[in-house]
Design an enzyme around this catalytic site. Structure first.
Site, mmCIF file in Angstrom:
data_model
loop_
_atom_site.group_PDB
_atom_site.id
_atom_site.type_symbol
_atom_site.label_atom_id
_atom_site.label_comp_id
_atom_site.label_asym_id
_atom_site.label_seq_id
_atom_site.Cartn_x
_atom_site.Cartn_y
_atom_site.Cartn_z
ATOM 1 N N ASP A 142 24.289 41.155 41.554
ATOM 2 C CA ASP A 142 25.587 41.332 42.509
ATOM 3 C C ASP A 142 25.638 42.875 43.180
ATOM 4 O O ASP A 142 26.636 43.387 43.299
ATOM 5 C CB ASP A 142 26.854 41.048 41.877
ATOM 6 C CG ASP A 142 26.881 39.866 41.255
ATOM 7 O OD1 ASP A 142 26.131 38.878 41.454
ATOM 8 O OD2 ASP A 142 27.929 39.568 40.490
ATOM 9 N N ASP A 194 27.327 37.080 43.771
ATOM 10 C CA ASP A 194 28.610 36.566 43.749
ATOM 11 C C ASP A 194 29.176 35.787 44.909
ATOM 12 O O ASP A 194 28.971 36.493 45.907
ATOM 13 C CB ASP A 194 29.721 37.716 43.355
ATOM 14 C CG ASP A 194 30.878 37.414 42.313
ATOM 15 O OD1 ASP A 194 30.535 36.384 41.592
ATOM 16 O OD2 ASP A 194 31.807 37.950 42.308
ATOM 17 N N HIS A 227 31.858 33.344 46.216
ATOM 18 C CA HIS A 227 33.019 32.495 45.871
ATOM 19 C C HIS A 227 33.846 31.804 47.088
ATOM 20 O O HIS A 227 33.625 32.209 48.088
ATOM 21 C CB HIS A 227 34.178 33.731 45.393
ATOM 22 C CG HIS A 227 33.947 34.318 44.161
ATOM 23 N ND1 HIS A 227 33.216 33.601 42.880
ATOM 24 C CD2 HIS A 227 33.973 35.656 43.658
ATOM 25 C CE1 HIS A 227 33.269 34.528 42.198
ATOM 26 N NE2 HIS A 227 33.454 35.511 42.451
ATOM 27 N N HIS A 230 39.317 31.158 45.113
ATOM 28 C CA HIS A 230 38.611 31.232 43.605
ATOM 29 C C HIS A 230 39.780 31.721 42.611
ATOM 30 O O HIS A 230 40.456 32.393 42.973
ATOM 31 C CB HIS A 230 37.377 32.328 43.686
ATOM 32 C CG HIS A 230 36.636 32.275 42.370
ATOM 33 N ND1 HIS A 230 36.381 33.169 41.401
ATOM 34 C CD2 HIS A 230 35.784 31.286 41.834
ATOM 35 C CE1 HIS A 230 35.639 32.906 40.439
ATOM 36 N NE2 HIS A 230 35.161 31.563 40.781
ATOM 37 N N SER A 239 39.288 33.548 40.081
ATOM 38 C CA SER A 239 39.313 34.852 39.659
ATOM 39 C C SER A 239 40.356 35.828 40.530
ATOM 40 O O SER A 239 40.252 37.079 40.229
ATOM 41 C CB SER A 239 38.046 35.262 39.446
ATOM 42 O OG SER A 239 37.560 35.839 40.710
ATOM 43 N N HIS A 275 37.211 39.053 46.639
ATOM 44 C CA HIS A 275 35.897 39.632 46.729
ATOM 45 C C HIS A 275 34.723 38.731 47.025
ATOM 46 O O HIS A 275 34.876 37.575 46.472
ATOM 47 C CB HIS A 275 35.837 40.477 45.594
ATOM 48 C CG HIS A 275 35.581 39.821 44.577
ATOM 49 N ND1 HIS A 275 36.503 39.497 43.723
ATOM 50 C CD2 HIS A 275 34.304 39.398 43.728
ATOM 51 C CE1 HIS A 275 36.053 38.532 42.357
ATOM 52 N NE2 HIS A 275 34.763 38.655 42.748
ATOM 53 N N LYS A 313 26.196 32.431 42.594
ATOM 54 C CA LYS A 313 26.809 32.053 41.584
ATOM 55 C C LYS A 313 28.526 32.115 41.769
ATOM 56 O O LYS A 313 28.830 32.806 42.891
ATOM 57 C CB LYS A 313 26.546 32.986 40.197
ATOM 58 C CG LYS A 313 26.820 34.563 40.557
ATOM 59 C CD LYS A 313 26.434 35.466 39.324
ATOM 60 C CE LYS A 313 26.907 36.718 39.464
ATOM 61 N NZ LYS A 313 28.349 36.984 39.418
ATOM 62 N N GLU A 329 34.403 31.168 36.339
ATOM 63 C CA GLU A 329 34.499 32.736 36.729
ATOM 64 C C GLU A 329 33.229 33.028 37.263
ATOM 65 O O GLU A 329 33.196 33.886 38.138
ATOM 66 C CB GLU A 329 34.940 33.298 35.503
ATOM 67 C CG GLU A 329 34.044 33.559 34.325
ATOM 68 C CD GLU A 329 34.625 34.047 33.035
ATOM 69 O OE1 GLU A 329 33.781 34.300 32.175
ATOM 70 O OE2 GLU A 329 35.718 34.468 32.991
ATOM 71 N N ALA A 371 28.547 44.336 37.770
ATOM 72 C CA ALA A 371 28.904 45.609 37.172
ATOM 73 C C ALA A 371 28.742 45.453 35.711
ATOM 74 O O ALA A 371 28.465 44.394 35.296
ATOM 75 C CB ALA A 371 30.481 45.764 37.379
ATOM 76 N N CYS A 378 29.481 41.051 34.936
ATOM 77 C CA CYS A 378 28.308 40.249 35.422
ATOM 78 C C CYS A 378 27.069 40.536 34.909
ATOM 79 O O CYS A 378 25.975 39.726 34.518
ATOM 80 C CB CYS A 378 28.418 40.062 37.290
ATOM 81 S SG CYS A 378 29.847 39.037 37.572
HETATM 82 ZN ZN ZN Z 1 33.707 37.606 41.468
#
Ligand code: ZN
Length: 181
Positions: free
Chosen positions: A12, A50, A52, A56, A58, A69, A94, A101, A129, A133
């Site tokens: 990511d 990432d 999304h 999403h 999250s 994000h 992903k 998530e 991070a 992740c």
């Molecule tokens: Zn995310």
């Protein structure tokens, strides 16, 4: 021994996780130079994104913990422009499902199959991070039976709660992940 027995998984390193992005990690862009350097030494390099949907679970608008994000296809979701694209063999997206998530690069993706097909036994992990992740990706790699090395100098933590970065490192060590400089 397969030429690709070792792989680097770059987690990511996307614009939204770097300074100026929607969910910036402090010093997030500082991982880029060490990752570019590391990547040159690996026969096989995977980058996760990432990725999304706009609604999403999250995201704060859905009651999740994060600002929106890495919405698929957006500028912020692209791999950071300073990340050396020439050394990346495969990109794995992903977090593509609204209700999951998707912190781990292994969660409902082709990552494990891709690594096995390349003959990989030892997975090196870096990126963003550390406390989300990167941690979940490294733990899932262990669960899948890979040897795992976390490159501490090539990751940064979000630290939603101060100390999360150190706790992540402890959890990784406890799971048998080797912590490298
Ligand atoms: Zn995310």
């Amino acid at each position: 021994m397969s030429a690709a027995a070792e792989a680097l998984v770059i987690v990511d390193v996307q614009s939204d996780f770097c300074p100026g992005g929607a969910l910036a990690v402090a010093g997030g862009d500082e991982v880029i130079a060490p990752i570019n350097e590391l990547a040159c030494g690996f026969p096989f390099v995977v980058a996760t994104r990432d990725w999304h949907p706009p609604d999403h679970d999250s995201f704060a608008a859905q009651g999740g913990p994060w600002p929106a994000h890495c919405v698929r296809g957006s500028a912020g979701a692209q791999l950071h422009p300073l990340l050396d694209a020439n050394v990346i063999d495969v990109v794995v997206d992903k977090g593509t499902e609204r209700g999951r998530e998707g912190y781990s690069g292994f969660e409902r993706t082709e990552l494990e199959r891709i690594l096995r097909a390349a003959g990989v036994r030892r997975v090196h992990v870096a990126g963003l991070a550390l406390d989300y992740c990167v941690k979940e990706t490294a733990l899932d790699a262990r669960r899948a039976g890979f040897d795992v090395v976390l490159h501490r100098g090539a990751t940064r933590a979000v630290e939603r709660v101060p100390g999360d970065g150190e706790r992540a490192l402890a959890a990784l060590e406890a799971a048998g992940v080797e912590i490298a400089a």
